[in-house]
Every structure is written in C-alpha cells, then in structure tokens.
Design a protein around this motif. Structure first.
Motif, short mmCIF file in Angstrom:
data_model
loop_
_atom_site.label_atom_id
_atom_site.label_comp_id
_atom_site.label_asym_id
_atom_site.label_seq_id
_atom_site.Cartn_x
_atom_site.Cartn_y
_atom_site.Cartn_z
N ASN A 18 -12.36 1.96 -14.40
CA ASN A 18 -13.16 1.64 -12.65
C ASN A 18 -12.96 -0.32 -12.64
N THR A 19 -12.39 -0.70 -12.67
CA THR A 19 -11.52 -2.11 -12.39
C THR A 19 -10.99 -1.58 -11.49
N PRO A 20 -11.28 -2.90 -9.99
CA PRO A 20 -10.72 -2.60 -8.28
C PRO A 20 -9.15 -3.07 -9.03
N ILE A 21 -8.09 -2.87 -8.17
CA ILE A 21 -7.40 -2.88 -8.84
C ILE A 21 -6.15 -3.07 -6.89
N PRO A 22 -5.29 -4.03 -6.70
CA PRO A 22 -3.99 -3.98 -7.81
C PRO A 22 -5.11 -5.12 -9.24
N ILE A 23 -4.17 -5.56 -9.95
CA ILE A 23 -5.05 -6.26 -10.58
C ILE A 23 -4.16 -6.41 -12.19
N GLU A 24 -3.75 -8.07 -12.40
CA GLU A 24 -3.04 -7.49 -13.77
C GLU A 24 -3.74 -8.83 -14.86
N GLN A 25 -3.65 -8.21 -16.19
CA GLN A 25 -4.28 -9.64 -16.84
C GLN A 25 -3.38 -9.59 -18.18
N HIS A 69 -8.97 -1.14 5.19
CA HIS A 69 -8.11 -1.74 3.83
C HIS A 69 -9.43 -0.55 2.43
N LEU A 70 -8.76 -0.41 1.96
CA LEU A 70 -8.80 0.69 1.21
C LEU A 70 -8.95 -0.35 -0.42
N LEU A 71 -9.68 -0.24 -1.18
CA LEU A 71 -10.03 -1.14 -2.64
C LEU A 71 -10.42 -0.74 -2.75
N GLU A 125 -14.92 -0.28 0.38
CA GLU A 125 -14.06 0.21 -1.57
C GLU A 125 -14.88 1.51 -2.51
N SER A 165 -0.58 -4.98 -15.62
CA SER A 165 -0.31 -5.11 -13.67
C SER A 165 -0.12 -3.45 -13.04
N THR A 198 -1.30 -1.91 -6.13
CA THR A 198 -1.61 -0.50 -5.16
C THR A 198 -1.74 1.11 -5.42
#
Lengths: 714, 173
Positions: free
Chosen positions: A413-420, A388-390, A214, A475, A478
């Motif tokens: 520095n927000t982890p991905i994948p992410i969606e707002q 697992h790469l985060l 991580e 969005s 990865t």
C-alpha cells in the motif's frame, strides 16, 4: 487526429474491450455475436488452428482436453504453488511443469506458456476492436487484479506484447472501475470498489479529488471468485449423483465439464430467482447401459449455505483494506460493485450489510473495468492529460536475509512510483559477486512469500570485508513492476534487472514467439545459485576459526550510525556443488529465539565428506572435522543441520554456551552417517541441550547426534 | 488539468530536490494538517506524475521519474503519523539529512511489534493488530471476529484468548 487506443479487461471467465474516443462517451465494443463480453476460452482444433470465445466455450463439453479456460488463475504462478495444484486436480486440460518450476499447458502436441494462451484471448479482443475502428490500434491498457504480484503482472504484459499490442499500462481492475465511475464528474468522494470476478477478489479504497484518483489501500485474494461458487454447486450435484447412482462424475472429464457449465448457469439463475430447477440428461450409464440423469431444484437457502463462507472470506479482505486506509464505513461515500458474481442479490445484500450502505446501482459490473481502462488509455496518449491515477503497490517488497527471513523494503500500500535504496557491504575479503533474492508478500519468512527472482552483481571494486559499499536500489514503476539495480557508488558500475519469474519469458523469447506465431517449446534459462544476505555483525561476534577464502557471495547491509543491527554471523562454505554451509543468522528480535548456526550438507545421494569440492577451506574443515567458535556467554545458539535437497531434512538443536567462550563443533562421518558434536573446550563437556527428530525421508540418511552429547549442561 | 512545465523548471527542481526536506518537496508547512498534505500531494502529482510527461524527451523523462519518486516518498512518510514523527525527530537533530529510509523505519516498527509479543505467526500478528484497531474504533464485533481469526493461526496464544474473553464480556454487558 487522435490515436486509437483501447482498454481490455482480461478476465478469468470473460473479457471485455472498450474505447474512449475524444468527444464521445466511452463505450464497450461488441464481438461478432454482438455480445459485450467474450469468454476467455481457447479451443485448439485438430488442424492446429484455434477458436476463442463462445465458439471455444462450447467445446468445453465436447473436447475438454483441448479447451483451455481460466488461464488467468495460472498465469505468472509457480508449478509447485497451491493454486496450480488445485487447478491440476479439477481442470480437464493438461497442466505440466515447464522449465524452472513454470507452468505449461499441453494441448495436442503443443506445449504453451500461459502468456501465449492469454495472448490468444487478447488478440481476439484486439480483433474485435479493429472491427469497429478505422486504422490501427495504437495502444492498449490491460487490467489485472489489484492483488496480482509482479510475476503475474509481467506475464500479463508479455501476453499483450505477444498479441501484438503496445501495452501502455498494466492497470489495476478496481482502479479502472473507480475511474469509469468518477471520470469527468468533479467528485470529492471516498469510494470502495468491491471486485468479485470469476477467479479473483479485490477490494480497493480510493479517494477521488476531481481529476485525481488516489488509491488509499488495496487488498485481495487471487484465488477467490465466481469459479469457486460454481465449484460448490458442482460438488452439490456430484454428491447427489453419487447418492442416487453410486457413480462419481468427477472422474469423467466430459460429465464433469457438463456439470461445470450447468453449475455456472444455475449460479446465474440465482441473480433472478430464489429457486432453480435443473435437469442434466445422460451424464453417465449404469452397468446395464441405461442412461443416468440428474434433476431437481436448489433453493436460495441451499445456495446460500453452499457459498456463504466464500462471501464471508471477501469481508475479511475488506476489513484489511479498510484498516489500511484508516477508514470506517461512515467515511465512505459510495460502494462500486464489479464482476459478474456481484449481480447475485446474495452478494449485493451481504455487501450492503457489511458497508451499511447501498452499492451504486447504475454501474454495469461486467463492463465498468474495460471502460475505465479505455479512459486511461486515451488519457495516456493525449497531449493534455486530465486524469491522474495514483496507485499503490499491493504487496510488500522484501529481500532475503540469512535465517530464511525476508526483510521489508517497500511496504504494501505504498504509493507508486517509488524507489528505496539500501546500502550493503560484502561479507568476505575480496569477494567478487553478490547475489540478491527478492520476494513479494506479507510474511517475514522468505519461503511463505512469492519469489520474484534472484540477481547477481559483480564488477564492483573489491576490497576487504565491510569496506566495500554496494547500493541496491529497489524501484516500483507506474505499472507496479519491480526493478532492482545494484551499484558501486565508488566506480558507478551498475547492473539492473526487471525481476522476472524464472519461468517468465525473456524479450528474445517473446520476439521469437511473435515471429513464429506459436512456438512449441519455450525454454528459459536462469542462473540458480544460493544466496545469503547477512546483516552486519556487531559486538556479539562468533568467530569461526576456519574460514573460506573466497567462496560465498554475500552481502551485508552497511552499518549506519544508529543501526539496530544485531549479531550476525556467517561462515559460509557453500558455492560448491553439493556444498557444505555453516552460517549464523541475525539474533535478537529478528528471530523467534536465538542466533542460528546452520550447517548444510547437500551431497548428491549420500553424505560423504570426501565428495565435497576441493576447496582448501573445506578440506581444512574436513581434516580437522571441527570448527571453533567464540560464543557469547548466556546466549543460546541454535543449530540447523541440513542434508539433501529438501528443507525437511533438517535438525535443530540448541545449546547454551554458558560462561565459556570457546566452542568446538565436531563433525564425524561414521557408518551410520554424520555425527555432530558441540564441545565446550574448557569444561570439556558436551553442551547440546536439546535435539529434535530428524526428518530424512528424502535421502534416507541417518544423521544423528552422538548419544553422549545429549546430556544437559549442569 | 495537467499543468504545463517548462523543461528549465523540471531541471531546476531536479537539481535541488536532494537538498529539500519532505515538507519542502510537497510545499507544505511543517505543522500542516493531513488534508493539506494530501492536497499538496495531489497538486504535485498533477505537475510531476510520469503519466503526464510520457511524450517528453528522454532526458527530461528521467528527471521526472526521479522527482515523482521523491514526491511519493515524501507523501508516504508525511501521511503516516508514526513515520512523520520519526521524520520530525530527524529534522530536529539539525543534520544535513533530509531523507529517512522507509525500509529501516519499517524494520524498526516490525521489531517493535515483535517485542510486544503480539503473536508468533504473520497472520496471527496481523489479525491481532486488526482486532486492536477495530476495538479502538469501537467496533467490538469486528474485534472479536479478528481475534477469532488470529486464534485460527495460533490456537494456544494465551494473550489472544484473554483478549477475546475480555471483548466477549464487553459485548454481553
């Protein structure tokens, strides 16, 4: 049988390819010269063919104009960026502006995109791998600096595609290094990866928890690396040459490239020695035609003085990452060094001092990234994935709003994948199109960030202003690549785009390049239009009496119950070629001072109100030459007046509305230019309080406030 | 090891995920410590990270994508004390709402930082806040360095100057 996949470390100076076959130790694949690293240099021969690698690098001296190196420093950048300007000043090959502010390389009669240049290096790496394995290469992971933005990532992915690679993942270099270090070791550690490459610096802090890697934080500088060390030595030598012979070698491309190669060699020598002797013959000729050379020694003290500030710069970036990760040196279990320049004892010792611990000694800083990429490539294609790469997004994703600001959507520095998702509404009654401008960067001022692209959305159900709801979904996948989707939740109508730098290549173009081999002319088309995003007006409303029926393409965040949105105002009359725009931006904390009323005029050549497009609303405005506002008592207003294409052509003025609610803005065209007057109706006096000098260099227009208006109120 | 998931399990999770709060998504107790939240995130990633499902059918892939994004969202909120507090307050309100928009949260934080007048330039603010953090961690030298950086962006910032003076005194004493 397992599929053959490879990992490629596409470096600024050198590239490296590795493979991780099942049941075998991951290993680097050597090139035909039996070397593990291959210079990322492309030489264009007279007959149209190319050389890549060491074969190409030797031509840097003989034929600098046709030898492209350090392309990674330019990939995915805008032509007007500082980085490209710096490169133009020192690189010996042709750097030109392409369509939409892109960068193109001109070699002989060809004009090439950076993605095509990088593709040539990638193709070479692919061929090296093919020499070692049976059958086809099924896929590749290509690494990029962690701090690369979306434009740079996309361009790198395009390069992979042009090279005929199935790009499984664009992976961050420090993350790859951490994977190579911790793979299969069942660690429970926190590590820092200090990655000083040829052209870029990254620091990533990772937490390794057995099979999970991580990334806690990453920070970087995409224009800081070993090349800069070389440049310092070049300057040192060139200055000496000037002192001795009164000749500036910087003006001679051949001599300059020889200095560059020697400087690189001198730098490398400092990995082993504390003093380096150099002797470069026949660099120039004096007036009598005698050959001039330079020789001498540089000791470690001199070298330290030349580069120490560069090393210190890396620690500022480290401070940032450590803080983001919420860690101190004591929390770290290991330091991993990556990149050729970390071989220098000077760098190693500085790192040791900064982190207060010895860096890991058993890691090859040139190979570790490619090995990590190969491990990940294998993991991505096997059926039972065991790592697992985060990862995180290195830069803040923003959207442009009025007043030249850019609002945070997804923080760095927000982890991905992410969606707002953010909800917006239209600004105008029966508005048919909305446009979005998306940025990446850490500044709240839009222009200080990297623009990723603009995006227009239409086809939604129109309605009265404020009653239409449009959801905008941001969005990051990865690969760290950004996608924006706009949707009408009422009808489900959708439009989405992967934001591409306006100079980037479209899928069709990539296809075309791949079919043609090397295309000469890559032209991209992008819609250019003005975009304004305005926050929802709340109680403080300035109402413009004359309002365009339908012109602007604006979008407002949909107000929610406890929405903190403050005053926002807009009368926008742009969307006219050479339009006139009047808008106000959100007030309060979003601006340093006060609400902004902006007036923009963009005539071609000169300011002639008659030239404006015959929009009824504009005509109305021009007829009356005035606009009325309702001001908020005691709120200062700021005026911006712009003309011409440059943002320098701007005047600011502010006024206090006082107790009065009605203000009149008067625009007069006179022989001297435009006059702007703001009147407070009831008191019948001008309320302009302050004005700054106009900068009208570009168009030579003379815009001024009429003199009688410059009295201060009371 | 990636844990094998039945398609039915993925479909079921995706159906209910919109009703789950962040604690439920990560399967942790509301009072869970930070390390527990981290472990839960890692566990969830082992099961639902898209990389582990590259070969699944397209419809499943979309569901996995949605689930994994919600998992990172949950983690992004819960690992950060400030965001977590805001989220706990939201849950305490007894609403149906189980998501908190990160963007709005950050916009509010940016606003708060501005209100504190901690600088007028992005870099000035950044280094000033880094100086404060260094100081809190007892790293006075680091704090001084960061303030000096902040001052290169805002030469005349009185607050920065005062703070620097104060820290220098601490260093010499």
């Amino acid at each position: 049988m397992a599929k053959t996949t490879i990992g490629i470390d596409l470096g600024t100076s050198n590239s490296c390819v590795a493979i991780a076959s099942e049941g075998e130790e991951p290993c680097v694949l050597n090139n035909a010269r039996d070397e593990s690293i291959t210079p990322s240099v492309v030489y264009f021969k007279e007959d149209g063919s190319i050389d890549v690698g060491m074969q190409a690098k030797v031509n840097v001296i003989h034929d600098p104009a046709n030898t492209v190196y350090s392309a990674k420093r330019l990939i995915g950048r805008y032509f007007f960026s500082d980085e490209v300007k710096k490169a133009k000043a020192v690189y010996s090959y042709g750097i030109e502006e392409g369509p939409d502010h892109s960068v193109r390389i001109k070699i002989r009669d060809e004009v090439l995109s950076l993605a095509e240049i990088s593709a040539m290096v990638l193709r070479e790496m692919k061929q090296i791998a093919e020499g070692h394995v049976e059958g086809d290469i099924e896929g590749a992971v290509i690494t990029v600096p962690a701090f690369f933005n979306d434009n740079q990532r996309q361009a790198t992915r395009d390069a992979g595609q042009i090279a005929g690679l199935n790009v499984l993942r664009i992976l961050n270099e420090p993350t790859a290094a951490a994977l190579a270090y911790g793979f299969g070791k069942d660690l429970d550690q926190r590590v820092a990866v200090y990655d000083l490459g040829g052209g870029t610096f990254d620091i990533s802090i990772l937490e390794i928890n057995n099979d999970v890697f991580e990334v806690l934080a990453t920070a970087g500088d995409t224009y800081l690396g070993g090349d800069d060390f070389d440049d310092r030595i070049i300057d040192f030598l060139a200055d000496r040459f000037v002192a001795e012979h009164k000749i500036n070698l910087r003006n001679d491309p051949n001599a300059y490239e020889r200095l560059k190669l020697q400087s690189e060699a001198i730098k490398k020598e400092f990995s082993k020695n504390d003093e380096v002797t150099y002797s470069i013959m026949d660099l120039a000729r004096d007036e009598a035609g005698h050959s001039l050379s330079i020789e001498g020694t540089i000791n470690i003290k001199e070298f330290t003085a030349l580069v120490m500030d560069l090393i210190q710069r890396t620690f500022k970036v480290c401070d940032e990452a450590m803080q983001q990760a919420g860690l101190t040196n004591r929390d770290l279990d290991g330091i991993i060094l990556v990149g050729g320049p970390t071989r220098l004892p000077l760098v190693r010792n500085s790192v040791q001092e900064y982190f207060q611990q010895d860096p890991k000694a058993d890691i090859d800083p040139d190979k570790v990234v490619a090995v990590g990429a190969a491990i990940h490539a294998a993991a991505l294609t096997c059926d039972n994935q065991d790592t697992h790469l985060l990862d995180v997004t290195p830069l803040t994703l923003r959207i442009g709003v009025a007043g030249g600001l850019a609002e945070t959507i997804i923080e760095a520095n927000t982890p991905i994948p992410i969606e707002q998702t953010r909800a917006f509404t239209t600004f105008q009654d029966y508005q048919e199109t909305v446009k979005l401008r998306v940025y990446q960067g850490e500044s709240r001022h839009a222009e200080d960030n990297e623009m990723l692209g603009e995006f227009a959305f239409s086809g939604f159900e129109t309605g009265r202003r404020g009653e239409v709801r449009i959801d905008v979904i941001f969005s990051i996948n990865t690969d760290g690549i950004v996608e924006v989707t706009a949707m009408d939740p009422a009808t489900g109508v959708k439009a989405s785009t992967e934001l591409t730098l306006s100079s980037g290549l479209s899928q069709d173009e990539i296809q075309h390049i791949m079919e043609e081999g090397r295309a000469n002319d890559v032209v991209t088309e992008t819609a250019i239009g003005s975009v304004n995003l305005v926050k929802m007006p709340s109680s403080h409303v300035l109402e413009a009496t004359s309002q365009a029926n339908q012109a602007p393409e604006e979008l407002l965040p949909l107000p929610s119950a406890d929405d903190q949105l403050e005053l926002a105002e807009d009368l926008d009359l742009d969307d006219l070629s050479g339009g006139l725009e009047l808008d106000t931006a959100p007030a309060g904390p979003d601006l340093d001072a006060a609400p902004v009323v902006g007036l923009e005029a963009e005539p071609a050549g000169g300011i002639e109100l008659d030239d404006f497009a015959p929009d009824p609303a504009i005509e109305a405005l021009i007829d009356e030459n005035s606009v009325d506002f309702e001001g908020d008592p005691d709120e200062a207003l700021e005026l911006e007046l712009e003309t011409g294409p440059s943002s320098n052509n701007r005047m600011d003025a502010s006024l206090i509305a006082g107790d009065e609610e009605e203000l009149e803005l008067e625009i007069d065209e006179s022989d001297d230019g435009l006059e702007l007057e703001l009147d407070d109706h009831d008191q019948d006096q001008a309320v302009i309080q302050e004005s700054r000098d106009l900068l009208f260099g570009d168009v030579g227009e003379d815009l001024s406030l009429s003199e009688e208006d410059e009295e201060k109120p009371e | 090891m990636a844990q094998h998931l039945e398609p039915a399990e993925i479909k079921a999770f995706s159906r209910i995920i919109d009703e789950l709060n962040y604690y439920e998504i990560l399967e942790v107790k509301p009072g869970a410590e930070r390390t527990k939240i981290r472990d839960a995130f890692h566990q969830a990633a082992r099961r639902f990270h898209p990389d582990g499902h590259r070969n699944s059918a397209e419809d499943l892939h979309k569901l996995i994508d949605r689930i994994s994004k919600r998992i990172t969202e949950a983690y992004t909120i819960l690992r950060n004390p400030r965001r977590r507090q805001a989220y706990d307050e939201l849950l305490a309100k007894d609403t149906e709402e189980v998501r908190i928009p990160l963007a709005e949260l950050e916009a509010a934080a940016e606003k708060a930082a501005d209100d504190a007048h901690q600088g007028t330039t992005p870099n000035g603010r950044r280094y000033f806040s880094m100086a404060n953090n260094s100081e809190q961690q007892g790293d006075i030298k680091g704090a001084v360095r960061n303030l000096q950086m902040a001052l290169t962006y805002e030469r005349d910032n009185e607050l920065f100057k005062e703070k620097l003076e104060e820290l220098r005194k601490q260093l010499t004493s």
